[in-house]
Design a protein around this motif. Structure first.
Motif, PDB file in Angstrom:
ATOM      1  N   ALA A  18       0.827  -1.207   0.000  1.00  9.80           N
ATOM      2  CA  ALA A  18       0.000   0.000   0.000  1.00  9.80           C
ATOM      3  C   ALA A  18       0.861   1.256   0.000  1.00  9.80           C
ATOM      4  CB  ALA A  18      -0.939   0.000   1.206  1.00  9.80           C
ATOM      5  N   ASP A  19       2.064   1.166   0.567  1.00 10.92           N
ATOM      6  CA  ASP A  19       2.969   2.322   0.568  1.00 10.92           C
ATOM      7  C   ASP A  19       3.381   2.708  -0.851  1.00 10.92           C
ATOM      8  OD1 ASP A  19       2.896   2.502   3.305  1.00 10.92           O
ATOM      9  OD2 ASP A  19       4.731   1.326   3.601  1.00 10.92           O
ATOM     10  N   ASP A  37      -1.855   8.587  -1.466  1.00  8.72           N
ATOM     11  CA  ASP A  37      -1.114   7.340  -1.316  1.00  8.72           C
ATOM     12  C   ASP A  37      -2.063   6.186  -1.005  1.00  8.72           C
ATOM     13  OD1 ASP A  37      -1.739   7.526   1.407  1.00  8.72           O
ATOM     14  OD2 ASP A  37       0.268   8.178   1.984  1.00  8.72           O
ATOM     15  N   GLY A  38      -1.511   5.012  -0.810  1.00  7.27           N
ATOM     16  CA  GLY A  38      -2.307   3.822  -0.559  1.00  7.27           C
ATOM     17  C   GLY A  38      -3.011   3.808   0.782  1.00  7.27           C
ATOM     18  N   SER A  40      -4.824   6.477   1.745  1.00  4.59           N
ATOM     19  CA  SER A  40      -5.828   7.532   1.554  1.00  4.59           C
ATOM     20  C   SER A  40      -5.387   8.901   2.062  1.00  4.59           C
ATOM     21  CB  SER A  40      -7.158   7.164   2.215  1.00  4.59           C
ATOM     22  OG  SER A  40      -7.642   5.956   1.675  1.00  4.59           O
ATOM     23  N   HIS A  41      -4.086   9.127   2.154  1.00  6.94           N
ATOM     24  CA  HIS A  41      -3.567  10.438   2.541  1.00  6.94           C
ATOM     25  C   HIS A  41      -3.277  11.244   1.287  1.00  6.94           C
ATOM     26  CE1 HIS A  41      -2.134   8.013   6.140  1.00  6.94           C
ATOM     27  NE2 HIS A  41      -3.113   8.770   6.572  1.00  6.94           N
ATOM     28  N   VAL A  42      -3.780  12.461   1.247  1.00 10.23           N
ATOM     29  CA  VAL A  42      -3.511  13.334   0.106  1.00 10.23           C
ATOM     30  C   VAL A  42      -2.047  13.737   0.152  1.00 10.23           C
ATOM     31  CG1 VAL A  42      -4.055  15.552  -0.969  1.00 10.23           C
ATOM     32  CG2 VAL A  42      -5.881  14.155  -0.006  1.00 10.23           C
ATOM     33  N   THR A  43      -1.334  13.516  -0.945  1.00 11.86           N
ATOM     34  CA  THR A  43       0.099  13.807  -0.990  1.00 11.86           C
ATOM     35  C   THR A  43       0.419  15.011  -1.865  1.00 11.86           C
ATOM     36  OG1 THR A  43       0.390  12.243  -2.808  1.00 11.86           O
ATOM     37  CG2 THR A  43       0.753  11.420  -0.573  1.00 11.86           C
ATOM     38  N   LYS A  44      -0.496  15.378  -2.765  1.00 13.61           N
ATOM     39  CA  LYS A  44      -0.245  16.509  -3.643  1.00 13.61           C
ATOM     40  C   LYS A  44      -1.576  17.088  -4.096  1.00 13.61           C
ATOM     41  CE  LYS A  44       0.908  16.563  -8.229  1.00 13.61           C
ATOM     42  NZ  LYS A  44       1.617  16.119  -9.419  1.00 13.61           N
ATOM     43  N   THR A  45      -1.653  18.402  -4.106  1.00 11.22           N
ATOM     44  CA  THR A  45      -2.825  19.101  -4.615  1.00 11.22           C
ATOM     45  C   THR A  45      -2.345  20.241  -5.489  1.00 11.22           C
ATOM     46  OG1 THR A  45      -4.036  18.630  -2.594  1.00 11.22           O
ATOM     47  CG2 THR A  45      -4.935  20.345  -3.984  1.00 11.22           C
ATOM     48  N   ARG A  46      -2.934  20.377  -6.670  1.00 11.30           N
ATOM     49  CA  ARG A  46      -2.599  21.489  -7.544  1.00 11.30           C
ATOM     50  C   ARG A  46      -3.891  22.144  -7.999  1.00 11.30           C
ATOM     51  NH1 ARG A  46      -2.674  23.452 -12.372  1.00 11.30           N
ATOM     52  NH2 ARG A  46      -3.598  21.655 -13.360  1.00 11.30           N
ATOM     53  N   LEU A  47      -3.997  23.440  -7.732  1.00 13.53           N
ATOM     54  CA  LEU A  47      -5.146  24.217  -8.175  1.00 13.53           C
ATOM     55  C   LEU A  47      -4.649  25.279  -9.143  1.00 13.53           C
ATOM     56  CD1 LEU A  47      -6.955  24.820  -4.764  1.00 13.53           C
ATOM     57  CD2 LEU A  47      -7.494  23.103  -6.482  1.00 13.53           C
ATOM     58  N   ASP A  48      -5.193  25.290 -10.331  1.00 11.17           N
ATOM     59  CA  ASP A  48      -4.872  26.326 -11.283  1.00 11.17           C
ATOM     60  C   ASP A  48      -5.469  27.628 -10.747  1.00 11.17           C
ATOM     61  OD1 ASP A  48      -5.527  28.077 -13.717  1.00 11.17           O
ATOM     62  OD2 ASP A  48      -4.301  26.486 -14.614  1.00 11.17           O
ATOM     63  N   PRO A  49      -4.755  28.756 -10.862  1.00 15.10           N
ATOM     64  CA  PRO A  49      -5.296  30.022 -10.336  1.00 15.10           C
ATOM     65  C   PRO A  49      -6.676  30.374 -10.896  1.00 15.10           C
ATOM     66  CG  PRO A  49      -2.994  30.283 -10.946  1.00 15.10           C
ATOM     67  CD  PRO A  49      -3.420  28.913 -11.398  1.00 15.10           C
ATOM     68  N   ARG A  50      -6.995  29.887 -12.080  1.00 12.25           N
ATOM     69  CA  ARG A  50      -8.301  30.185 -12.670  1.00 12.25           C
ATOM     70  C   ARG A  50      -9.455  29.551 -11.864  1.00 12.25           C
ATOM     71  NH1 ARG A  50      -7.579  27.971 -18.473  1.00 12.25           N
ATOM     72  NH2 ARG A  50      -6.288  26.540 -17.303  1.00 12.25           N
ATOM     73  N   VAL A  51      -9.161  28.546 -11.038  1.00 10.46           N
ATOM     74  CA  VAL A  51     -10.222  27.909 -10.271  1.00 10.46           C
ATOM     75  C   VAL A  51     -10.818  28.876  -9.239  1.00 10.46           C
ATOM     76  CG1 VAL A  51      -8.913  26.913  -8.339  1.00 10.46           C
ATOM     77  CG2 VAL A  51     -10.798  25.649  -9.308  1.00 10.46           C
ATOM     78  N   LEU A  52     -10.087  29.898  -8.862  1.00 11.81           N
ATOM     79  CA  LEU A  52     -10.561  30.857  -7.863  1.00 11.81           C
ATOM     80  C   LEU A  52     -11.383  31.989  -8.445  1.00 11.81           C
ATOM     81  CD1 LEU A  52      -7.301  31.048  -5.747  1.00 11.81           C
ATOM     82  CD2 LEU A  52      -9.344  29.685  -5.286  1.00 11.81           C
TER      83      LEU A  52
END
Length: 55
Positions: A18-19, A37-38, A40-52
């Motif tokens: 799972a790791d 990850d395996g 269920s921990h969020v390891t990366k988030t990317r939001l494009d500035p246009r989403v705001l």
């Protein structure tokens, strides 16, 4: 007792596997990306500035 040891060994192997698992998702418009990850921990988030934008 031997059966319990085998079960515990398989459980440890599953945790190790799972790791190495990574799940990735992207919104349909491509403005948001998330990786987890395996465990269920969020390891990366990317939001494009246009989403705001509220247009």
């Amino acid at each position: 007792m031997a059966q319990t040891r085998r079960a515990m060994r398989r459980l440890q192997e599953a945790e190790t596997s799972a790791d190495r698992v990574v799940g990735e998702g992207m919104s349909a418009d491509g403005l948001t990306e998330v990786s987890a990850d395996g465990h269920s921990h969020v390891t990366k988030t990317r939001l494009d500035p246009r989403v705001l934008r509220l247009d």
